[in-house]
Design an enzyme around this catalytic site. Structure first.
Site, PDB file in Angstrom:
ATOM      1  N   CYS A   1       0.825  -1.206   0.000  1.00  0.00           N
ATOM      2  CA  CYS A   1       0.000   0.000   0.000  1.00  0.00           C
ATOM      3  C   CYS A   1       0.859   1.256   0.000  1.00  0.00           C
ATOM      4  O   CYS A   1       0.435   2.306  -0.494  1.00  0.00           O
ATOM      5  CB  CYS A   1      -0.947   0.000   1.192  1.00  0.00           C
ATOM      6  SG  CYS A   1      -0.114  -0.090   2.789  1.00  0.00           S
TER       7      CYS A   1
ATOM      8  N   HIS B   1      -1.499   1.120   7.526  1.00  0.00           N
ATOM      9  CA  HIS B   1      -1.951   1.088   6.137  1.00  0.00           C
ATOM     10  C   HIS B   1      -1.871   2.489   5.551  1.00  0.00           C
ATOM     11  O   HIS B   1      -2.106   3.494   6.228  1.00  0.00           O
ATOM     12  CB  HIS B   1      -3.391   0.579   6.076  1.00  0.00           C
ATOM     13  CG  HIS B   1      -3.972   0.558   4.694  1.00  0.00           C
ATOM     14  ND1 HIS B   1      -3.488  -0.260   3.703  1.00  0.00           N
ATOM     15  CD2 HIS B   1      -4.987   1.263   4.129  1.00  0.00           C
ATOM     16  CE1 HIS B   1      -4.187  -0.066   2.604  1.00  0.00           C
ATOM     17  NE2 HIS B   1      -5.096   0.870   2.838  1.00  0.00           N
TER      18      HIS B   1
END
Length: 1038
Positions: free
Chosen positions: A454, A845
């Site tokens: 990510c 994330h």
């Protein structure tokens, strides 16, 4: 009472008199009535309802029945018993036939009155058996519709278990016998309504008992594949298509096309009848199923069936285009049939004689959808005439009729034809699912998470949304060069043009991953961004060095209009070669694309407080790493300090931004004494506050004392930092990960930081004319007294400076003349933000927000909206011009200014494979809603000042700033090839999903699963979610 009522309704009295007496009878129901009187009244009402001579008698019957059944429920139970119901359904009532719709209506009414009585359960069991018998007798549409209405209201009457399967199969076959001989519009509408009621009943049964669906569909296929010449099933079966889950397309089509028991003649019949369904006015998804079956047959190479059906039905499908209610679905099928029939012009030439008439009709009918439909239709015709050229006698009149309509380019035609050929349909059964598995409503492509990637996905999407940078990358002529920039160009091309909802950047990941990054583990996105930009920069510099040794080769960075040979140079094409408009002279000769887009220059000056000698060094940067001031974050910002020998100490702390390359991301080293003047005294920090802290003077003493060459000893000194060249894209990294020396871990600073959409950056430049993006590397000449008084002047400007500022303040660029230096306040507009969700740098994330914005997007608005704060005290008037600042306009107003006053969905949320619309308010409020989600990397786009050229003279391939560059053939071929592969992948994925869960849709992980994941995990659906303030989910999922 019953005798009176019976005599009344059949008398010759006027209707008002009759209604008055009936009202009295109804009111008498509240009084005590004997059982014999009740039974007599119930018998009379049944006779009036079922055998009434006119509507008035039937109405009176319903009114009296409802009144007395409500107040005398026990007597009504005795009257409306299972024997009475069974007699009605099997024998009728008097001379009334048992198949009359009035009987079903009467039973329906009585069930509503009896629903709360225990005896109704016995009646339900009777009806369950009787409705199955009735359906097997193939009732007419009207009776079947009334029966469906009753069963929809009283699902207890629907047969259960095995009987339910049989009931559905028989109901399907009953629909196949429906026919409507009527020709009047009213009758046709009534017929369609009746069919819709029956199909809706089937839909409800399929949902309640999924086990009935597949046998029902098998019955449908058995009906339409029948080769019995005496039986022609009704197209009313098309009403069932919209209720069949699209997830089943893959399984059903594969089953049909690979079943050896299905003969070609039966398959041909079935396909022809499905095409006939296009005539059903309310049919939905018929075109989806037809095309799925066509592709399925092509996948198993049953070309004989395809040829026969195409030639047999192509004209019928074309004729459906004349009817607006069905033309869109018909065009989809017609397009597929013609485009896939590429071995012969026979099918196309069958419809050629009708093309001109249809075009003329579409031009005249005046419907709002006709114009858009005409454009789609003419594009199809152009593709077919291109495929089967050489028939001018057939095509001349068509070309004349459509000469003023847009014509698709040759490359687009080729791509359409390549994707539509039968030979491209192998292993592709799920065309219906493709339509629903495509891109989101944003039209943007996501990036597949390859396993904790990510950090890369968020950076790629951020760079892609840097509009001018993207256009320059796509404009490069690299001619197959195996360099990282070529891979980035290919990746950008896929993000812009692929059919995939999400693209997997595996090749780019392997090529761009820093050697010290372990694959599969979470990494710092800021560190990755710096490595990527540095790699692209050094790569182009290397090519420049190689090219400089070759004779007669243009400057590798930019191809100028003075040397057109550079465009034809094979070797030169391996570099970042642009084609600017002829009248635009590039001013960045020798600079790489990264330098022109992201490169700025920072001047660091150290002034010895003993001898006032100044040492200055100018260095390039591609991003600024902004540290948090502990006092400012904990106390809402320190108080402004006046000039003194012992200024207030503000410890910056040991903060690591994740990079060991200070030359690209200037970071202040840890100091003991820092002088910081915040912009505001509010409790929440803002991005301008952090920029000002970065640029604030620092006092170097004690452990960090400065060694002065002139004094030949350690001395107390003042260090200042100034931006002397503003980048086109300003990258700001918020250093949120601080090192805890006690625990030996990096902790995250979770402080909220206000993100302004508009911001001004002070840029110091010589008073002589100089572009803010100049590449000059000579050190700045600054007088020592001016430098030594820098801090004091910031805190207390002179009266002359205040008057000069008031006089020279202009909307586009405020400048202050001091000691031969010019401070220019450069406006920047927020382009994108990378968010980190988590509490540690080793886990969490990344996701990003972005929007398309270029260097001219801010120039159409009054530039005073970019002005710094004007309500500062007199002692800070000059400070407002020499420090970073946000506009006085409120966020919503500022956002409205940037969008031209329109409520446009210009902000997007990129969360790996998911791309959704969002708003600037979501960007600003994300940390308030989700404390672990904080802004990490921000990119601002410089806006052109009045009278200045956008991008500092850089033009994207000689095109308008709002235009995307044309896609090069090599890139187009790669995308076309991948789109074909995508169709095959979609078929395999859809087949797997359909086999595992035929009736299920997308499944989501439960909320809170992020707490159970191991550190460093970030799943494909992690972080953020939904636009409009994240109203779609309750929390982030990693």
């Amino acid at each position: 009472m019953d005798k009176i009522l019976e005599a009344l309704v059949s008398s010759n009295h006027s209707v008002p008199v009759k209604k008055a007496i009936v009202k009295k009878v109804v009111e008498a129901a509240e009084k005590e009535v004997t059982e014999e009187q009740c039974q007599a009244l119930y018998t009379l009402t049944a006779r009036l309802i079922l055998l009434g001579e006119d509507a008035f008698q039937k109405q009176v019957g319903f009114q009296v029945l409802e009144a007395y059944a409500r107040y005398h429920r026990t007597e009504f139970e005795h009257f409306f018993n299972k024997d009475f119901v069974l007699g009605l359904l099997q024998q009728g009532y008097g001379q009334l036939d048992r198949k009359d719709t009035a009987i079903v209506d009467y039973i329906h009414c009585c069930l509503r009155l009896l629903i709360s009585c225990p005896s109704v359960l016995e009646i339900f069991s009777i009806i369950q058996v009787e409705v199955l018998r009735m359906v097997c007798e193939r009732p007419e549409p009207a009776l079947c519709a009334r029966l469906s209405t009753m069963l929809s209201d009283f699902v207890q009457c629907i047969p259960r278990d095995k009987s339910a399967v049989l009931f559905c199969q028989q109901l399907v076959r009953t629909i196949s016998y429906f026919h409507c001989p009527a020709s009047q519009e009213r009758e046709l509408r009534e017929y369609v309504g009746q069919v819709t009621k029956v199909s809706t009943l089937l839909q409800n049964i399929w949902k309640a008992e999924p086990a009935t669906l597949l046998p029902s569909l098998q019955e449908v296929f058995a009906i339409i594949s029948s080769t019995d010449p005496s039986f022609d099933p009704s197209i009313a079966l098309a009403s069932l298509v919209q209720h069949i889950p699209l997830q089943m397309i893959t399984v059903l089509i594969k089953s049909l096309t690979t079943d050896q028991n299905v003969k070609d003649a039966s398959m041909t019949k079935a396909l022809c009848r499905m095409i006939d369904w296009l005539s059903w006015p309310l049919a939905q998804h018929v075109d989806t199923w037809v095309i799925a079956l066509l592709k399925g047959l092509a996948a198993v190479q049953k070309f004989t069936i395809l040829i026969d059906v195409t030639l047999l039905k192509i004209e019928l499908v074309f004729n459906r285009l004349w009817y607006p209610i069905v033309r869109q679905g018909a065009l989809v099928v017609l397009s597929h049939m013609l485009l896939s029939f590429q071995h012969s012009p026979e099918a196309f030439h069958l419809v050629v004689p009708h093309v001109v008439h249809l075009v003329q009709s579409l031009r005249k009918d005046g419907l709002p959808t006709s114009k858009a439909f005409l454009l789609q239709f003419t594009e199809l015709i152009h593709c077919m005439m291109y495929q089967y050229s050489g028939f001018p006698d057939l095509y001349d009149h068509i070309l004349e009729a459509i000469k003023d309509l847009p014509k698709p380019g040759e490359e687009k035609i080729k791509m359409i034809l390549n994707q539509s050929a039968w030979t491209s349909q192998f292993n592709t059964f799920a065309s219906g699912l493709l339509r629903h598995a495509g891109k989101s409503e944003t039209g943007k492509t996501g990036l597949v998470n390859l396993g904790n990637t990510c950090y890369m996905n968020s950076i790629i999407q951020t760079l892609f949304m840097a509009t001018d940078f993207r256009r320059h990358v796509l404009s490069l002529h690299l001619n197959g060069a195996n360099i990282l920039m070529k891979k980035l160009q290919l990746l950008f091309a896929f993000l812009a043009h692929t059919q995939r909802a999400a693209y997997a950047p595996r090749n780019f990941f392997e090529a761009s991953r820093p050697p010290w990054f372990n694959a599969g583990s979470q990494q710092d996105c800021s560190e990755y961004l710096r490595f990527l930009l540095d790699r692209l920069h050094e790569e182009e510099k290397t090519l420049q060095v190689l090219e400089s040794a070759k004779p007669k080769v243009v400057s590798p960075g930019v191809t100028t209009s003075k040397d057109p040979g550079g465009q034809s140079s094979t070797e030169g094409a391996k570099e970042s070669i642009f084609t600017p408009v002829p009248e635009t002279k590039p001013i960045d000769d020798g600079k790489t694309l990264i330098e022109r887009m992201f490169g700025g220059r920072l001047s660091t000056g150290i002034c010895c407080m003993q001898c006032n000698s100044v040492s200055e060094k100018e260095e390039p940067f591609t991003d600024l790493s902004l540290a948090f001031c502990p006092t400012a974050t904990s106390q809402g910002g320190p108080q402004t300090e006046g000039p003194s020998e012992e200024p207030k100490v503000l410890c910056q702390g040991s903060v690591n931004g994740g990079s060991e390359a200070p030359e690209q991301g200037p970071v202040k080293p840890p100091t003991t004494n820092v002088q910081f003047v915040p912009v505001t005294n509010g409790p929440t920090l803002s991005v301008p506050d952090l920029v000002n802290y970065f640029l604030a003077p620092e006092i170097l003493d004690e452990e960090n004392a400065y060694f002065c060459d002139k004094c030949s000893s350690l001395q107390r000194a003042e260090r200042t930092m100034k931006v002397v060249a503003a980048p086109e894209y300003l990258i700001l990294t918020l250093l949120r990960f601080s090192y805890d020396a006690k625990c030996h871990v990096r902790r995250k600073i979770l402080d909220n930081v206000t993100i302004p959409s508009l911001m001004r950056l002070p840029v110091h430049a010589p008073s002589s004319p100089r572009k803010s993006s100049s590449s000059s590397s000579s050190p700045l000449q600054v007088d020592s007294p001016e430098s030594s008084e820098n801090l004091a002047k910031k805190l207390k400007p002179s009266q002359r400076d205040e008057e000069e500022e008031e006089k020279d303040r202009i909307d586009t660029a405020e400048q202050i003349k001091r000691g031969g230096m010019t401070v220019q306040s450069i406006p920047y507009v927020l382009s994108s933000v990378v968010m980190h969700s988590g509490i540690s740098s080793e886990s969490g994330h990344y996701y990003s927000y972005g929007r398309n914005i270029n260097g001219t997007d801010g120039t159409q608005h009054p530039t005073n909206h970019f002005a710094p704060e004007e309500d500062l005290g007199n002692g800070q008037a000059e400070l407002g011009l020499t420090t970073c600042s946000a506009p006085t306009t409120q966020p919503k107003q500022a956002e409205a200014l940037l969008s031209g006053g329109q409520e446009a969905k210009d902000w997007l949320l990129f969360n790996d494979s998911r791309v959704t619309f969002t708003s600037f308010q979501s960007v600003q409020n994300i940390t308030n809603r989700f404390p672990k989600d904080t802004a990490y990397v921000l990119i601002y786009r410089k806006q052109a000042l009045t009278g200045q050229n956008t991008n500092g003279g850089v033009t994207a391939n000689g095109m308008r700033s709002s235009a995307e560059p044309p896609l090069q053939k090599e890139l187009l071929d790669a995308i076309t090839k991948d789109n074909k592969l995508y169709l095959q992948e979609q078929e395999l994925n859809a087949r797997t999903q359909a086999l595992q869960a035929p009736s299920s849709s997308c499944s989501f992980r439960p909320n809170g699963s992020d707490d159970n994941d191991p550190p460093g995990s970030c799943g494909p659906s992690g972080g953020g979610g939904g636009g409009g303030g994240f109203n779609t989910i309750s929390r982030l999922v990693f």
